[in-house]
Design a protein around this motif. Structure first.
Motif, mmCIF file in Angstrom:
data_model
loop_
_atom_site.group_PDB
_atom_site.id
_atom_site.type_symbol
_atom_site.label_atom_id
_atom_site.label_comp_id
_atom_site.label_asym_id
_atom_site.label_seq_id
_atom_site.Cartn_x
_atom_site.Cartn_y
_atom_site.Cartn_z
ATOM 1 N N SER A 1 61.339 52.018 16.474
ATOM 2 C CA SER A 1 61.438 50.940 15.487
ATOM 3 C C SER A 1 62.908 50.579 15.240
ATOM 4 C CB SER A 1 60.750 51.339 14.175
ATOM 5 O OG SER A 1 61.434 52.405 13.554
ATOM 6 N N MET A 2 63.825 51.311 15.874
ATOM 7 C CA MET A 2 65.245 50.991 15.717
ATOM 8 C C MET A 2 65.518 49.586 16.267
ATOM 9 S SD MET A 2 67.154 53.057 18.754
ATOM 10 C CE MET A 2 67.116 52.396 20.413
ATOM 11 N N PRO A 3 66.524 48.904 15.740
ATOM 12 C CA PRO A 3 66.813 47.540 16.184
ATOM 13 C C PRO A 3 67.206 47.458 17.660
ATOM 14 C CG PRO A 3 67.914 48.015 14.119
ATOM 15 C CD PRO A 3 67.369 49.317 14.629
ATOM 16 N N ILE A 4 66.668 46.458 18.324
ATOM 17 C CA ILE A 4 67.084 46.137 19.687
ATOM 18 C C ILE A 4 68.306 45.232 19.577
ATOM 19 C CG2 ILE A 4 66.434 44.991 21.844
ATOM 20 C CD1 ILE A 4 63.500 45.547 21.045
ATOM 21 N N LEU A 5 69.320 45.505 20.381
ATOM 22 C CA LEU A 5 70.561 44.727 20.355
ATOM 23 C C LEU A 5 70.618 43.777 21.551
ATOM 24 C CD1 LEU A 5 73.078 47.538 19.364
ATOM 25 C CD2 LEU A 5 71.853 45.937 17.892
ATOM 26 N N PRO A 6 71.350 42.662 21.410
ATOM 27 C CA PRO A 6 71.445 41.690 22.499
ATOM 28 C C PRO A 6 72.409 42.154 23.605
ATOM 29 C CG PRO A 6 72.638 40.897 20.575
ATOM 30 C CD PRO A 6 71.980 42.182 20.186
ATOM 31 N N LYS A 7 71.853 42.529 24.722
ATOM 32 C CA LYS A 7 72.634 43.009 25.858
ATOM 33 C C LYS A 7 73.694 41.995 26.278
ATOM 34 C CE LYS A 7 72.167 44.230 30.729
ATOM 35 N NZ LYS A 7 71.256 44.342 31.864
ATOM 36 N N HIS A 8 73.331 40.727 26.300
ATOM 37 C CA HIS A 8 74.255 39.707 26.798
ATOM 38 C C HIS A 8 75.517 39.576 25.941
ATOM 39 C CE1 HIS A 8 71.923 37.395 23.833
ATOM 40 N NE2 HIS A 8 72.921 36.527 23.805
ATOM 41 N N LEU A 9 75.493 40.090 24.727
ATOM 42 C CA LEU A 9 76.668 40.024 23.862
ATOM 43 C C LEU A 9 77.506 41.292 23.869
ATOM 44 C CD1 LEU A 9 75.198 38.243 20.711
ATOM 45 C CD2 LEU A 9 76.546 37.247 22.568
ATOM 46 N N PHE A 10 76.876 42.436 24.129
ATOM 47 C CA PHE A 10 77.573 43.698 23.922
ATOM 48 C C PHE A 10 77.684 44.594 25.151
ATOM 49 C CE2 PHE A 10 75.540 42.883 19.646
ATOM 50 C CZ PHE A 10 76.686 42.330 19.095
ATOM 51 N N GLU A 11 77.116 44.216 26.282
ATOM 52 C CA GLU A 11 77.107 45.133 27.430
ATOM 53 C C GLU A 11 78.497 45.438 27.966
ATOM 54 O OE1 GLU A 11 75.177 43.678 31.013
ATOM 55 O OE2 GLU A 11 75.596 41.643 30.389
ATOM 56 N N GLN A 12 79.489 44.594 27.669
ATOM 57 C CA GLN A 12 80.837 44.828 28.174
ATOM 58 C C GLN A 12 81.611 45.841 27.320
ATOM 59 O OE1 GLN A 12 79.875 42.228 26.406
ATOM 60 N NE2 GLN A 12 81.421 41.941 24.837
#
Length: 186
Positions: free
Chosen positions: A154-165
């Protein structure tokens, strides 16, 4: 882990149409100085996270996991592989589609940062591998069965396209108040 639970009681009245857009003002007992989905430090921070981000599951009133981004799931017979089917209609606030790759990246990223909470410790010790074979399928392989996995998801999913770097150290220090692009209702 088993299969997806049956939905909770059906509403007896039609759902209320909620307006889209606008401003939501919430009252908090204290200011929220930072927003860290993997380690909320106050009830207010956890409440705001619930408005901005979605998890694979959500917890109902009795804290039982229910579908959220994941619409269904199936565990293998020994409880070490969980396969989830995700919704295809959820978008990030910047209008990018939320996919299984975001969920896989989030779980992998949480394994790479300093384990400052029981959730992070559990993820680092138990998750062997997480993959996204396609946009709506997520496969989580565990080192051993873990009964509270669906609650942890249930933890928040984060936007990969913004933070993967970001490096693990940068991710660990990331304050999402500065870039609150989530997938939740607000």
């Amino acid at each position: 882990l088993g299969s997806t639970p049956a939905p909770t009681n059906e509403p007896t009245t039609p759902p209320i149409q909620i307006p889209q857009g606008g401003t939501l003002t919430i009252r908090t007992a204290q200011d929220i100085a930072a927003l860290h989905p993997w380690k909320p430090t106050s009830h207010e921070e956890a409440q705001l996270l619930g408005l901005l981000y979605r998890g694979l599951t959500k917890l109902d009133q009795s804290l039982a996991p229910q579908p959220d981004v994941a619409t269904s799931w199936q565990s293998d017979s020994i409880g070490q592989t969980l396969t989830m089917t995700l919704r295809s209609d959820i978008r990030w606030h910047d209008d990018t589609a939320l996919t299984a790759a975001d969920a896989a990246w989030t779980i992998s990223a949480m394994q790479s940062i300093s384990p400052t909470t029981p959730l992070l410790t559990d993820l680092q010790g138990l998750v062997r591998k997480v993959t996204a074979p396609d946009d709506t399928t997520l496969v989580i392989s565990l080192r051993e069965p873990y009964a509270p996995l669906l609650s942890a998801l249930s933890m928040p999913i984060l936007p990969k396209h913004l933070f993967e770097q970001l490096s693990p150290a940068e991710l660990d220090q990331l304050n999402l108040l500065t870039q609150p692009i989530g997938s939740g209702p607000f």
